[in-house]
Structures are given as C-alpha cells and as structure tokens.
Design an enzyme around this catalytic site. Structure first.
Site, PDB file in Angstrom:
ATOM      1  N   ASP A 166       0.947  -1.252  -0.399  1.00  0.00           N
ATOM      2  CA  ASP A 166       0.556  -0.107  -0.300  1.00  0.00           C
ATOM      3  C   ASP A 166       0.819   1.819   0.005  1.00  0.00           C
ATOM      4  OD1 ASP A 166      -2.385  -1.740   0.252  1.00  0.00           O
ATOM      5  OD2 ASP A 166      -2.580  -1.951   2.219  1.00  0.00           O
ATOM      6  N   ARG A 635      27.978 -20.264 -21.121  1.00  0.00           N
ATOM      7  CA  ARG A 635      26.802 -19.622 -21.739  1.00  0.00           C
ATOM      8  C   ARG A 635      27.322 -18.635 -22.285  1.00  0.00           C
ATOM      9  NH1 ARG A 635      27.580 -24.950 -22.380  1.00  0.00           N
ATOM     10  NH2 ARG A 635      25.652 -26.733 -23.213  1.00  0.00           N
TER      11      ARG A 635
END
Length: 761
Positions: A166, A635
């Site tokens: 909130d 990779r």
C-alpha cells in the site's frame, strides 16, 4: 595501521547473533530483503538466524528458528511472497507470548532483530524491545535463565523494514512491494484496455488500499484513467452527476471507445460512507447507459515476481539494516530503514508510526487536505497532476504561442506518456501544439502536424516512440536530445529563430544524461533485462553447474548492467566506469569455481557492451569456459534490443507524465517572460535546459553549464551517483571488497513539518 571501516564493522559483528523475520501481509521483495540481511550479516561476521512464520515462529521457537548459511538464501531474490513465511500472531500481543519469544531469542544469544512488515508488526517489535529487560528479569525469577545470561544479553536492538504494497508508511518514499503491485495493476489495465476498446465498454477497477489510495492514484495517473476514487480525497457532494456528465462528454467529444475508472477498496464520500465498485457500475449503467464491467484485482496485486525496483530497494534497505544493527547501542532508538531521494535513510520507528496514525486520524476527522499532505510530497504531487490532466479541458482562450514536441535518439519507455501530458497541458494553457516526426530530421524537413486532445488518448501504455525518432548525424556527432539542444543553443548567435525556450526531457535506457539521476526508459529497460536474466537462470535448473555471461546495452554507461546485476543477484557486472584487468577476471573465475564446488548450481555474469575494448563478451565467455573446465560449463547471451521494447513500467509512465507536465509549465513561464512586441526572444543560458530529477528535487540545468559535467567522448556524466551501489553488489556476491565507498544512511526525523516541506516528486 589504521583499520578500514569494514574491519571495524567485522570486529563489531564478530560473535554477535542476529535474526530476521517477516510479519503481517506478504509483499513482493521480502525475499530480496531476507537475502540481503542474511548475507550482509554473515559478511560482517555475525551469526544469522532465520525465523519462520513471523512472530508465531518467534513465540513457538524450536525448528522455527534456524541458523542461516550463505546458501540458505541462494536463488530466492526473484521469488514473490516470503520463503520464511509470515503470520499474524495474537499470542505475541500478550505479555506471555512476548515472554516466550524473549526466551527463544536469549537462549540462542540473539540480541539483534530485523523485522520486515507493516506498521503493526513494527510497533509490536518496539513494544518487545521496550519490555526486553523486564522480560529477562521475569525469566530469571522463574529460573528459566541465569543472571549471567540475562546480563550478557541485557539489551535488544531492533531495526525495521517496511513491507507493504500500500506504500502507506510515513517517512519513506517507497515501501517494499508497492512497485511490484503497480506492475500487476498495470498489466491488468493494459489487458482490459484492449477488450474494452473491442466492445466499447467502461471498466471499474477496484485495487487494494483500504486506508491508503497510493496504488489507485499512481495507477490512475499511469493509465490516464477517466475518474479516480481514493480515501484521502473523497469527491465533493454531487460527484455522481459530475462523473456521469464527464464520461458522457468524453465519449461524445472524442469518440472514445473505452473509459477506465479506478477505485481504491477504501474509497469513501465526504461523509465517510463507502463508495463501492458496484455502486459506481450501477450509476453508469442506469444514468449513462454504458456497458460497464467491474474487475476486482484482489490478491493478484500481492503475487508474482518482484519488480527490479523492489529487488534493489530491498537489497539496499537490508544491507543498511545490518549496519544499523551493528552500530546500535542501548541508547539508540529503534529505527526503520526507509528511502529518501533514492538513498537509504534511518528513521525513528515510533515517529513514523505516529505520523502514519495521524493520516488516519485526519481522514476520520474529515481533514482531507491535511491527510493528502501527510502522505508526503510525492503523493500530493501525483494527486495535483492527476486532477490537472483529468479534469481540465483545452482552453478556449488561445495564446500567441506555438510549441513543438519531438523525440530524439533511440526509443525508450515513457516517451509517449511524456508527449501525452505535454500536449494536453499545452492545450489547457491555450497554446498551439505541433508534433514532429522522426526527431531533428523531421524538424529540418518540416515533417510535423498539429496535435489535438484526442490524438494522444491511450498513449501512456504504449512502448517505443509513436512520433518516431532517429539518431541524426550532424558535424560528425551522433546527436541525442541533450547534445542536439546544446548545439542549437550555441547556434543562437547565428540564428535568431533559435532564440526560444528549449527543454530536454531525458529519455534513454542507458541513463547517461547529465543533470539528472534518472532518465525515462531506464526502469523499463532494467525490468526487461532482469526478466531475461531470470529466464536464462531458470533454463539451467536441473542441469549441471553452469555460468551465463550476459551482455547488456548502455553504451559506455554501466547503470543498466549494475542495476540489473543487483536485481538478479549476479556474481559480477563488468562496466567501463569500474576498470578491471585480466587479474580481476581470473579472480572472478576462481571465486565462482570455489562457490560451484559447494552448493551453488548456477552463476550469472553481466557485461556492459562497451566496458572494455579488448575483454569482449566472447573473450570473457571463452575465459570462463576454459578456466571452469571440469567444474562448470559456460553459455553466452546478448540481450540486445529486447531492453528497448515492451510496455513502459509503471515508474516510467508516471515519471514521463510528470516530466511532460513540468516541462510545459516551465516553457509556458519562459514564453510569457520573454514575449515582447508580438514575438518571443531569449538567448540567456537558463532558457535552454535539461529537466532533471536529483534526489527528490526537480531542477532545470542549463545545457551550457552541463558541458563541464559531461564526458562527451564516452557520452556519460563525469560523476554518477549509482556507482555507490557497486560495493553492495560485490558484497552480496561474497567478494572481499572495500567498504570505504559505502555511504551509510543518515538519521532523518519524521514530523508534520518534515512531511509538509517534503519536495517528493
């Protein structure tokens, strides 16, 4: 030899025990906070415990309180909710419950507690702290602990982190989870807009916010909602007639096929009577005849992965919380770590709680203007700008001024939101507005057209640049907006036509414009890069140990790589501003290999595209591949232009909207000041400026003055504030690094006066 700050901190932390718990409602980003607190605690030499199931686990003890290790919080930064659980505990509200909690802490030697939760959870922590000595005395009296143990652990240090979607806690600019909740809301708003246009419907969206309208307000501003209901600013009596008349006029005058109304769940009228989403729907169906639907978002807003902002916010606040605990003494008041101008600050806990309660008191007593002010400067600015754009109309009284708007350089998220608000405010002021296609090239070839109010409807959620934008080469320079306006300003001596006000709204995913800490599009790009890295990491789940080398955009500016690195928990982020050599690369490989031998399964290394002339992405990939042989494979991924695409983030929509408004306000003032004998003429330096945000202050910096602050060769500012976050990135990746560059948070008091003068933007 003098000890470094890090050595002093480690001497303070050595032998001390601390614990972290999450309490109350969950919020995205809590896991990032738990990770940061745990790792920073271990980093400074403390023994860290995780308390499961919030205060209930603290009361029950046993296996709910476990020693944490570095790997205990591996791979949780991207998870929503809280992995250590959260529960509301009635038992802790009693003295008997707090007595059990004190026993469970003291028998483990824990005298430092970090609590992540809302104001209720933090108030409970402060009560616990104030009763600590009395609780220990009672435990001694009952024979459950010895006098010696009580004496050794005679004081409890408390630090709070505010976890609440909130954003309802006074004193801090943002609470953990609020930005992620806005992401969920905007995703739904975007989806609803497409179906609403298909069927020519009106949608009433109910968002969370029982006592605070922050989510409703910012989502309304970021989506261009037609009407808004928030508890801090109830509509005046007769609002039903005004709303229906306005929506009828919008449909009639603009041909709009959709209307969006956003309502906070705690919306009330001036007399305190609830305004429900179904009541609003029935009004529109019965009075206007609109085909109207209600969507209640509910707990969707609490779910999903945390946004980049929440991950970085939680990491910053978590690190600062540990430092505050280590520095605390019996005379130090309980504090909460908050955010002020994008810097971590320490706030007196009970001052914040009292101010937060005062907001509700103001609403209960119908002092709504005061309630808006007590929410802080940012909330008040949002509300004023929403009213300006939503309820004002194009002026029928025309001025003699014409304003041109163009986009320059590469597209970035939030550009269209800025154009929309700039066009509409210029029309409200009575100016004639021209939009220029394709940047400076379009300006030179007169490729422009006059803009009207309805032409920018729905632009806030659109990515890219709807006006078109190009990089233009002039005098061998690749022109961005700042450099272009600088050249136009310097050419005023030769071309009288250029003696007009000029304003640059910084928009680039690289966040490399001088004169501002943030540029439009940077937040969207960080989120896009973060999401890509999350998927890359997930792709390796279940496979053998693997390291990914990921290349980010940003030119020579390392902001994107650094911020993304913090958000995804990267092991390293190579950038131009932080020079490195082959020895550093080798050390990183060895460090990662050592972690891989234990419990870590995946590694992530980011490289800014121009961080080094020779150590390319391919070179780093091959180095890791070669040196990690037998331990991990490697990779490579180049994220490329996906960082420029997609819908703008809520921050960029909101930021763009406000910058567009402020830019036109400034230009209108300069036009009026320099209007003489039927024409505008100005050649002063302060009428060609970059509109920037520095900490929480909006400022207009003359482009000529920013020359001295700019490294034109590498297209970056000479001083960049975010470099202070680099030590945190390295510490949370378990690198032994200098602590000297870290800037600890200052203590900031929270009073009615401090909130009333808060410039929050």
């Amino acid at each position: 030899l003098a000890m470094t700050d890090l050595e002093k901190l480690r001497m303070t932390g050595a032998g001390r025990a601390m614990a972290v718990l999450t309490s109350g409602g969950d919020a995205q980003g809590m896991n990032a906070a738990v990770r940061a607190v745990t790792r920073m605690g271990i980093y400074v030499g403390a023994k860290v415990y995780l308390i499961y199931e919030g205060y209930q686990g603290l009361v029950d003890g046993g296996d709910n309180i476990k020693v944490a290790h570095w790997h205990s919080v591996t791979n949780i930064i991207q998870l929503g909710g809280t992995v250590i659980g959260s529960a509301r505990c009635k038992t802790f509200t009693t003295r008997e419950g707090r007595l059990a909690a004190a026993y469970n802490l003291v028998k483990r030697g824990i005298t430092n507690l970090c609590v992540c939760g809302g104001d209720g959870s933090l108030t409970g922590a402060n009560i616990f702290r104030s009763e600590w000595s009395g609780l220990l005395a009672e435990l001694v009296e009952k024979g459950r602990i010895t006098d010696t143990l009580a004496e050794q652990h005679g004081h409890l240090n408390i630090v709070g982190l505010v976890g609440s979607i909130d954003n309802d806690f006074c004193g801090t600019d943002m609470t953990i989870g609020a930005d992620s909740a806005l992401h969920r809301i905007m995703e739904i708003v975007d989806a609803i807009m497409t179906t609403a246009q298909s069927h020519q419907r009106t949608f009433v969206l109910e968002v969370m916010g029982r006592h605070c309208g922050y989510l409703a307000l910012v989502s309304a501003l970021a989506s261009g909602a037609d009407w808004l209901f928030i508890p801090e600013a109830p509509p005046l009596d007769g609002w039903e007639d005004r709303m229906c008349a306005r929506l009828e006029a919008v449909s009639r005058n603009t041909g709009s096929r959709l209307n969006i109304i956003i309502l906070a769940e705690g919306a009330i009228d001036r007399h305190g009577k609830p305004i429900t989403s179904n009541y609003v729907k029935d009004l529109l169906v019965n009075r206007v005849g609109h085909d109207t639907r209600v969507t209640v978002l509910g707990h969707v807003q609490r779910g999903g992965t945390p946004s980049a902002f929440d991950r970085i916010l939680s990491s910053k606040l978590g690190v600062e919380a540990v430092i505050a605990l280590m520095e605390a003494s019996p005379d130090t008041p309980a504090c909460v770590i908050g955010l002020a101008g994008n810097r971590a600050v320490r706030l007196p806990l009970m001052e914040c709680v009292e101010m937060t309660k005062l907001v509700q008191t103001s609403m209960n007593e119908k002092r709504f203007d005061e309630a808006v002010k007590l929410r802080g400067g940012s909330f008040e600015n949002n509300w004023n700008i929403y009213k300006l754009l939503a309820f004002q109309k194009p002026s029928q009284s025309k001025t003699d001024f014409s304003v041109a708007i163009l986009n320059v350089g590469a597209p970035s998220g939030g550009m269209n939101a800025a154009v929309r608000s700039a066009v509409r405010l210029a029309l409200i002021h009575g100016h004639k507005v021209y939009a220029v296609h394709n940047g400076f090239l379009g300006l030179a070839s007169e490729d422009m057209f006059e803009m009207e109010w309805h032409k920018v409807a729905g632009w806030t959620g659109q990515g890219g640049s709807l006006l078109g934008t190009k990089r233009t080469r002039m005098q061998s320079f690749c022109i961005n907006a700042y450099k272009g306006v600088l050249q136009l300003c310097e050419a005023r001596a030769h071309y009288e036509e250029l003696c007009i006000p000029m304003c640059v709204i910084p928009a680039t995913i690289s966040n490399n414009v001088p004169g501002t800490e943030f540029s439009l599009g940077a937040d969207t790009a960080v989120n896009a890069a973060m999401e890509g890295c999350d998927k890359i990491k997930q792709s390796a789940s279940g496979t053998k140990r693997r390291v990914f080398v990921v290349e980010t955009m940003g030119g020579y500016c390392g902001y994107l790589a650094t911020y993304t690195g913090i958000a995804v928990g990267a092991d390293a982020a190579y950038i131009y501003e932080d020079p490195f050599n082959i020895h550093d690369l080798t050390t990183n490989v060895e460090h990662l290999a050592e972690k891989m031998k234990k419990d870590v399964q995946r590694g992530l290394v980011l490289r800014n595209e121009k961080c080094h002339e020779n150590y390319t992405t391919d070179f780093i990939h091959k180095l890791y591949l070669s040196e990690g042989k037998g331990i991990f494979d490697c990779r490579v991924n180049v994220l490329g232009h996906l960082q420029q695409g997609g819908a703008p983030s809520p921050f960029d929509r909101n930021f763009g909207t406000k910058l567009g408004v402020r830019g036109i306000q400034w230009i209108s003032e300069r036009l009026t000041e320099n209007y003489r004998q039927g024409r505008v003429f100005t050649n002063s330096a302060d009428t060609a400026c970059v509109l920037g945000l520095n900490k929480k202050v909006i400022c207009f910096s003359p482009v000529t003055e920013l020359k001295a602050e700019t490294d034109f060769e590498h297209r970056i500012p000479k001083v960049q504030w975010w470099l202070n976050l680099r030590p945190m990135l390295k510490m949370l990746a378990k690198y032994q690094t200098s602590f000297d560059e870290y800037v600890p948070g200052e203590m900031k008091h929270v009073t009615k006066r401090s909130l009333s003068v808060d410039p929050g933007y």
